[in-house]
Design an enzyme around this catalytic site. Structure first.
Site, PDB file in Angstrom:
ATOM      1  N   GLU A 110     -18.675  -6.463  10.842  1.00 56.04           N
ATOM      2  CA  GLU A 110     -19.785  -6.542  11.844  1.00 56.04           C
ATOM      3  C   GLU A 110     -20.866  -6.732  12.357  1.00 56.04           C
ATOM      4  OE1 GLU A 110     -17.743  -2.885   9.175  1.00 56.04           O
ATOM      5  OE2 GLU A 110     -18.615  -5.143   8.194  1.00 56.04           O
TER       6      GLU A 110
ATOM      7  N   LYS B 115       0.460  -0.646  -0.359  1.00 55.83           N
ATOM      8  CA  LYS B 115       0.522   0.120   0.250  1.00 55.83           C
ATOM      9  C   LYS B 115       0.789   1.016  -0.332  1.00 55.83           C
ATOM     10  CE  LYS B 115      -4.381   1.668   2.505  1.00 55.83           C
ATOM     11  NZ  LYS B 115      -5.237   1.132   3.139  1.00 55.83           N
TER      12      LYS B 115
ATOM     13  N   ARG C 296     -24.421  -3.724   8.624  1.00 49.83           N
ATOM     14  CA  ARG C 296     -24.116  -4.277   7.781  1.00 49.83           C
ATOM     15  C   ARG C 296     -24.888  -5.256   9.464  1.00 49.83           C
ATOM     16  NH1 ARG C 296     -18.470  -3.766   4.407  1.00 49.83           N
ATOM     17  NH2 ARG C 296     -19.545  -5.689   3.345  1.00 49.83           N
TER      18      ARG C 296
END
Length: 637
Positions: free
Chosen positions: A371, A285, A399
């Site tokens: 979640e 990243k 969610r």
């Protein structure tokens, strides 16, 4: 322009088909130019920089091998799609990213045929890709389906539900596992450890390569013995390949920044695959831009910045962020209560739990992008005698709604929900707006729902939640800096279901729920200049309602208007139900509820989004005058 990078190869690319005429050497140069263009564009707009830089070579390779838009390339989450947008006909608008009327910071179906599936929440890509693959098989849109999913997104159960189904259906599709050892925060969980073991040891790689080579050279039946030997080696080295057990052909891991590896692997897979195939790609990243690579989150989300130094251009503020106020208030409560624990779903920095975690590392739990698990894990902690604070963005709590209902509310477990990013959030747009939590929480029996009008109120609500043990409780607060009010040394628990009177006036009562109170006060000042001084109250609670306060406002005024940063079905709807039940409307009260409009609002500044929603001070003033018949106003902008 002089401040733009020199991009002679990229200048020749207007659509992905243009990559087909480039040599592999030109594709490598294209990748370098694409990275420079991405850095330049995000320096102007701000946005998700690190994720896009990590997939530059992968983006080039995918578009060089596959045939978009016939082939569907689906970017999980979508925050890594800026290089993809540049290559798919949107380079001329790339410096409008995340601005009003500009390009979305995520993939968006209505924006381009090269975005076959919209995204902004994680772990949806494999399910969508399988849907495309199945549709093609049944006579729908033709073409291959390719899901590009990060290792962090693989911590969500939905990704494995999709893989399990794909392995069962055995349809040709491709999953590119973009393994950068990082989602937003450092990855957590057993899967991350598993992926690390896949490529940690050179002996395994050497044995695996040797076994594959041997198997390809030997004639039958010796080849079958070699294949079994390869499986035995794999089993000894890493305990078997999880993805192959799910029914996928597994390829990798390969260097995601080396086109000499990427291109032949993708070309071979594209030419030969007959069923579901997973290609494991290792990336970094922020790759290729030192300020991003060296930052703690590897340049995940950035404000506008100086390209040479990486220094971000953030507007100074004298007020702390709501997120920081929450974290520090929670620390203050945890200092005196050892049962307080904190849970987040892969967002420790975003929710402020990184601060809490530094102080209480053993009482802080990052469960990954999960979640549903976060909510039920919190329920288990509560049932076990702890005081869990489950800190999740409003848009992500959606969610875990079934778990909120079934595992928390029905059992009346005292889980404390800290709901960050409530209301409209600006540049992230509709996908991240916290529009619905009041509506979907306040309809649950036994749920207490609060909204902070400012950062001092947030401190009191943290204290209220810490002291509340009779069922679940939630408090919501927005993104960004607070109002700059004086903060108490420590929060004080509020009386459940009691609001507060801010200012007494006549004829009109404005009942605010949440941080629109500041706009209500501005509207009241303007109205006072016109000779009308409204009563102003802060509800604090959407559930339970302050019946006494609301009925008093209704009986002593001609007009009652509620204002909230949520959708229809929330606070205003509950107030209307109370007024109807009490027969207040029979006495001629004029009641209005100002809520977010029944539409998804695209990205803009928060102020502009609330103007579009009709909820800034001028719109509140106009609503009052309209109801009184003093002035005629048009429809919302």
């Amino acid at each position: 322009m002089a401040d733009r990078p020199h991009t002679p190869v990229l200048d020749r690319v207007h659509l992905p088909a243009d990559l087909k005429g480039l040599t592999d050497r030109e594709l490598r140069q294209l990748a370098d130019e694409l990275r420079a263009e991405t850095i330049s564009a995000v320096s102007v707009t701000g946005g998700h920089l690190g994720a896009g830089l990590g997939v530059v070579e992968l983006t080039v390779a995918l578009h060089a091998v596959f045939n978009a838009p016939r082939d569907k390339i689906i970017w999980d989450v979508g925050h890594q799609c800026y290089p993809h947008k540049i290559l798919t006909g949107r380079r001329d608008r790339i410096r409008t990213l995340r601005t009003e009327g500009g390009l979305s910071g995520f993939t968006k179906r209505s924006e381009s045929p090269y975005d076959p599936f919209g995204a902004a929440h994680s772990s949806t890509s494999i399910s969508a890709a399988l849907g495309f693959a199945m549709a093609a098989d049944l006579g729908g849109d033709p073409g291959d389906a390719v899901a590009v999913i990060g290792d962090g997104s693989m911590s969500a159960g939905m990704a494995f539900e999709a893989m399990n189904n794909a392995g069962h259906l055995k349809k040709r599709m491709f999953v590119i596992l973009n393994d950068n050892e990082m989602s937003i925060a450092p990855p957590v969980g057993a899967l991350s450890s598993y992926l690390s073991r896949l490529y940690a040891g050179e002996p395994y790689q050497d044995l695996k390569s040797a076994a594959k080579s041997l198997a390809s050279l030997l004639p039958e039946p010796f080849a079958e013995g070699a294949r079994r030997a390869k499986e035995m080696i794999k089993g000894m080295a890493v305990g078997g390949t999880l993805f192959e057990e799910l029914g996928f052909s597994y390829v990798g891991p390969i260097d995601g920044h080396d086109l000499e590896q990427l291109l032949p692997v993708l070309r071979t897979a594209h030419a030969r695959a007959t069923g579901p195939t997973l290609i494991h790609v290792l990336t970094r990243k922020g790759k290729g831009y030192a300020p991003a690579e060296n930052s703690p989150d590897r340049g995940h989300a950035r404000a506008k910045f100086d390209v040479l130094t990486g220094e971000q251009k953030k507007a100074p503020s004298n007020a702390p962020s709501y997120t920081k106020v929450f974290a520090e208030a929670l620390i203050a409560e945890a200092e005196v209560d050892p049962k307080i624990v904190a849970i987040t779903a892969a967002m420790p920095d975003g929710t402020g739990l990184d601060i809490f975690g530094h102080r209480f590392p053993k009482r802080t739990f990052d469960v990954g992008i999960a979640e549903q698990h976060a909510v039920t894990f919190s329920a288990g902690l509560a049932a076990g005698g702890m005081k869990p604070f489950c800190a999740i963005y409003s848009t992500f709590l959606q969610r875990g709604y079934d778990q909120v209902v079934h595992d928390v509310a029905i059992q009346r477990l005292p889980v404390r929900f800290a709901i960050d990013r409530a209301g409209l959030v600006g540049a992230d747009g509709a996908t991240h707006a916290g529009s619905f939590d009041v509506a979907f929480l306040a309809n649950l029996p036994g749920m207490v729902v609060m909204a902070a009008a400012d950062e001092a109120e947030l401190m009191h609500m943290v204290a209220t939640a810490a002291a509340h043990d009779d069922g679940p409780i939630a408090f919501r607060y927005p993104r960004g800096e607070g109002m700059g009010v004086d903060l108490p040394r420590k929060g004080v628990p509020l009386e459940i279901g009691k609001g507060r009177m801010i200012r007494e006036g006549a004829r009109v009562a404005l009942l605010s729920f949440g941080t629109r109170l500041a706009e209500v006060l501005k509207a009241a000042e303007s109205l006072a200049a016109k000779g009308l001084s409204p009563t102003i109250a802060d509800a604090r609670f959407a559930k339970p309602l302050d019946r006494e306060l609301i009925l008093q406002l209704a009986r002593e005024h001609e007009v009652l208007i509620t204002i909230e940063e949520g959708a229809v079905g929330g606070f205003g709807s509950h107030v209307a139900q109370l007024l109807a039940d009490e027969g207040v409307f029979d006495h001629g009260l004029k009641f209005r509820s100002m809520v977010l409009p029944d539409t998804f609002i695209d990205q803009a500044s928060p102020e502009a989004m609330y103007r579009i929603a009709g909820m800034n001070a001028p719109e509140i003033e106009a609503k009052v005058l309209e109801v009184l018949g003093v002035a005629t106003v048009g429809k919302r902008a």
